[in-house]
Design a protein around this motif. Structure first.
Motif, PDB file in Angstrom:
ATOM      1  N   ASP A 176       0.848  -1.191   0.000  1.00 52.70           N
ATOM      2  CA  ASP A 176       0.000   0.000   0.000  1.00 52.70           C
ATOM      3  C   ASP A 176       0.889   1.250   0.000  1.00 52.70           C
ATOM      4  O   ASP A 176       1.622   1.499   0.956  1.00 52.70           O
ATOM      5  CB  ASP A 176      -0.905  -0.004   1.237  1.00 52.70           C
ATOM      6  N   VAL A 177       0.813   2.014  -1.072  1.00 47.05           N
ATOM      7  CA  VAL A 177       1.689   3.176  -1.222  1.00 47.05           C
ATOM      8  C   VAL A 177       1.055   4.472  -0.709  1.00 47.05           C
ATOM      9  O   VAL A 177       1.634   5.552  -0.864  1.00 47.05           O
ATOM     10  CB  VAL A 177       2.090   3.369  -2.707  1.00 47.05           C
ATOM     11  N   SER A 178      -0.118   4.383  -0.092  1.00 48.25           N
ATOM     12  CA  SER A 178      -0.880   5.575   0.293  1.00 48.25           C
ATOM     13  C   SER A 178      -0.082   6.592   1.108  1.00 48.25           C
ATOM     14  O   SER A 178      -0.275   7.804   0.979  1.00 48.25           O
ATOM     15  CB  SER A 178      -2.137   5.176   1.071  1.00 48.25           C
ATOM     16  N   ASN A 179       0.818   6.126   1.982  1.00 49.57           N
ATOM     17  CA  ASN A 179       1.547   7.034   2.883  1.00 49.57           C
ATOM     18  C   ASN A 179       2.862   7.557   2.314  1.00 49.57           C
ATOM     19  O   ASN A 179       3.578   8.307   2.988  1.00 49.57           O
ATOM     20  CB  ASN A 179       1.827   6.337   4.219  1.00 49.57           C
ATOM     21  N   LEU A 180       3.183   7.177   1.105  1.00 52.94           N
ATOM     22  CA  LEU A 180       4.462   7.606   0.524  1.00 52.94           C
ATOM     23  C   LEU A 180       4.430   9.087   0.155  1.00 52.94           C
ATOM     24  O   LEU A 180       3.525   9.561  -0.525  1.00 52.94           O
ATOM     25  CB  LEU A 180       4.800   6.786  -0.723  1.00 52.94           C
ATOM     26  N   GLN A 181       5.440   9.808   0.615  1.00 48.66           N
ATOM     27  CA  GLN A 181       5.583  11.224   0.317  1.00 48.66           C
ATOM     28  C   GLN A 181       6.612  11.418  -0.803  1.00 48.66           C
ATOM     29  O   GLN A 181       7.344  10.491  -1.156  1.00 48.66           O
ATOM     30  CB  GLN A 181       6.035  11.996   1.567  1.00 48.66           C
ATOM     31  N   ILE A 182       6.674  12.623  -1.333  1.00 50.32           N
ATOM     32  CA  ILE A 182       7.681  12.927  -2.354  1.00 50.32           C
ATOM     33  C   ILE A 182       9.075  12.697  -1.763  1.00 50.32           C
ATOM     34  O   ILE A 182       9.379  13.170  -0.672  1.00 50.32           O
ATOM     35  CB  ILE A 182       7.535  14.378  -2.840  1.00 50.32           C
ATOM     36  N   GLY A 183       9.886  11.950  -2.461  1.00 54.60           N
ATOM     37  CA  GLY A 183      11.228  11.635  -1.983  1.00 54.60           C
ATOM     38  C   GLY A 183      11.327  10.281  -1.300  1.00 54.60           C
ATOM     39  O   GLY A 183      12.427   9.777  -1.061  1.00 54.60           O
ATOM     40  N   ASP A 184      10.161   9.662  -0.978  1.00 55.13           N
ATOM     41  CA  ASP A 184      10.165   8.348  -0.317  1.00 55.13           C
ATOM     42  C   ASP A 184      10.482   7.240  -1.319  1.00 55.13           C
ATOM     43  O   ASP A 184      10.121   7.322  -2.504  1.00 55.13           O
ATOM     44  CB  ASP A 184       8.815   8.052   0.339  1.00 55.13           C
ATOM     45  N   THR A 185      11.130   6.199  -0.816  1.00 55.17           N
ATOM     46  CA  THR A 185      11.470   5.022  -1.625  1.00 55.17           C
ATOM     47  C   THR A 185      11.099   3.764  -0.860  1.00 55.17           C
ATOM     48  O   THR A 185      11.257   3.704   0.354  1.00 55.17           O
ATOM     49  CB  THR A 185      12.982   5.001  -1.943  1.00 55.17           C
ATOM     50  N   ILE A 186      10.592   2.756  -1.558  1.00 55.07           N
ATOM     51  CA  ILE A 186      10.337   1.460  -0.911  1.00 55.07           C
ATOM     52  C   ILE A 186      11.283   0.418  -1.512  1.00 55.07           C
ATOM     53  O   ILE A 186      11.608   0.463  -2.697  1.00 55.07           O
ATOM     54  CB  ILE A 186       8.873   1.005  -1.074  1.00 55.07           C
ATOM     55  N   ILE A 187      11.749  -0.473  -0.640  1.00 54.05           N
ATOM     56  CA  ILE A 187      12.668  -1.531  -1.058  1.00 54.05           C
ATOM     57  C   ILE A 187      12.051  -2.888  -0.745  1.00 54.05           C
ATOM     58  O   ILE A 187      10.999  -2.972  -0.102  1.00 54.05           O
ATOM     59  CB  ILE A 187      14.038  -1.375  -0.354  1.00 54.05           C
ATOM     60  N   VAL A 188      12.686  -3.943  -1.188  1.00 54.83           N
ATOM     61  CA  VAL A 188      12.159  -5.299  -1.005  1.00 54.83           C
ATOM     62  C   VAL A 188      11.897  -5.613   0.472  1.00 54.83           C
ATOM     63  O   VAL A 188      10.916  -6.260   0.820  1.00 54.83           O
ATOM     64  CB  VAL A 188      13.127  -6.339  -1.614  1.00 54.83           C
ATOM     65  N   ALA A 189      12.765  -5.111   1.355  1.00 52.08           N
ATOM     66  CA  ALA A 189      12.610  -5.372   2.792  1.00 52.08           C
ATOM     67  C   ALA A 189      11.304  -4.804   3.346  1.00 52.08           C
ATOM     68  O   ALA A 189      10.815  -5.245   4.389  1.00 52.08           O
ATOM     69  CB  ALA A 189      13.797  -4.794   3.562  1.00 52.08           C
ATOM     70  N   ASP A 190      10.706  -3.831   2.651  1.00 51.57           N
ATOM     71  CA  ASP A 190       9.464  -3.212   3.113  1.00 51.57           C
ATOM     72  C   ASP A 190       8.230  -4.048   2.796  1.00 51.57           C
ATOM     73  O   ASP A 190       7.145  -3.788   3.325  1.00 51.57           O
ATOM     74  CB  ASP A 190       9.286  -1.827   2.462  1.00 51.57           C
ATOM     75  N   LEU A 191       8.355  -5.047   1.931  1.00 52.30           N
ATOM     76  CA  LEU A 191       7.199  -5.841   1.520  1.00 52.30           C
ATOM     77  C   LEU A 191       6.657  -6.695   2.660  1.00 52.30           C
ATOM     78  O   LEU A 191       7.408  -7.215   3.486  1.00 52.30           O
ATOM     79  CB  LEU A 191       7.564  -6.738   0.336  1.00 52.30           C
ATOM     80  N   ASN A 192       5.340  -6.839   2.662  1.00 50.34           N
ATOM     81  CA  ASN A 192       4.658  -7.669   3.656  1.00 50.34           C
ATOM     82  C   ASN A 192       4.897  -9.147   3.331  1.00 50.34           C
ATOM     83  O   ASN A 192       4.625  -9.595   2.226  1.00 50.34           O
ATOM     84  CB  ASN A 192       3.155  -7.361   3.621  1.00 50.34           C
ATOM     85  N   GLN A 193       5.386  -9.909   4.302  1.00 55.80           N
ATOM     86  CA  GLN A 193       5.650 -11.327   4.071  1.00 55.80           C
ATOM     87  C   GLN A 193       4.669 -12.216   4.831  1.00 55.80           C
ATOM     88  O   GLN A 193       5.000 -13.338   5.207  1.00 55.80           O
ATOM     89  CB  GLN A 193       7.091 -11.674   4.446  1.00 55.80           C
TER      90      GLN A 193
END
Length: 204
Positions: free
Chosen positions: A144-161
């Motif tokens: 869910d990318v809803s909370n991502l702000q400008i400049g934010d990055t998501i990586i594999v470690a952030d994924l729900n397992q």
């Protein structure tokens, strides 16, 4: 319950026979596995497409070959670039009790807060490798990318397992970023808003 796909052993490997199969709406395929010799078969294209649509790209299929059923998963397949028809497919015979590694689609859901402010969500990684038993392979991994702000990055470690699978890919690999909105400078060249702000800031 696994979807059943009918298949027929391909005895005649001549090109003339292959052409006839295609005219009948069928295409050649191969079944292989660690304890199974590669076996040439053919399947009906319409049934194949219907089955894959219902089971999903990583779904387990019950391949019925002359009344003998084998649990398989779809491996590589080739499509005609112009007609879109299936040219050939590989099916992997699997052991339902053993874990295997497969590529699973990453689905980004929701609208990022940064996008609402004019930013751009750029996804650089669309699949992730997971290890799981065949029946426990997820159809996709959502974030869910809803909370991502400008400049934010998501990586594999952030994924729900959550689930009976393990993500085996490098956890530092970047999946997506929210980039600053692009503006057009007086010279006509595009630059990010942050770059423009930096240029306007006088040096001390």
């Amino acid at each position: 319950m696994a979807m059943t796909l009918q298949a027929t052993q391909r005895e005649d490997l001549k090109r003339s026979s292959l052409r006839k199969l295609r005219e009948e709406g069928k295409f050649p395929a191969v079944v292989y596995g660690s304890n199974k010799l590669a076996s040439p078969i053919f399947v009906d294209e319409g049934e194949f497409l219907k089955t894959i649509k219902q089971s999903g790209r990583n779904g387990v299929l019950s391949l019925d070959l002359g009344g003998k059923k084998t649990s398989v998963m779809l491996g590589e397949y080739q499509q005609d670039s112009l007609k879109g028809t299936i040219i050939h497919a590989d099916f992997l015979a699997i052991n339902m009790s053993e874990e295997m590694e497969v590529a699973v689609r990453i689905d980004l859901v929701g609208e990022a807060a940064g996008v609402k402010e004019g930013g751009v969500l750029q996804q650089s990684l669309h699949e992730v490798t997971v290890s799981a038993k065949p029946n426990e392979i997820p159809s996709s991994v959502e974030y869910d990318v809803s909370n991502l702000q400008i400049g934010d990055t998501i990586i594999v470690a952030d994924l729900n397992q959550d689930g009976s699978f393990t993500i085996t890919q490098d956890e530092d690999e970047v999946i997506a970023s929210v980039l600053a909105p692009r503006v057009e400078s007086e010279s006509g060249e595009e630059e990010t808003a942050s770059e423009e702000a930096a240029e306007e800031t006088p040096a001390e």
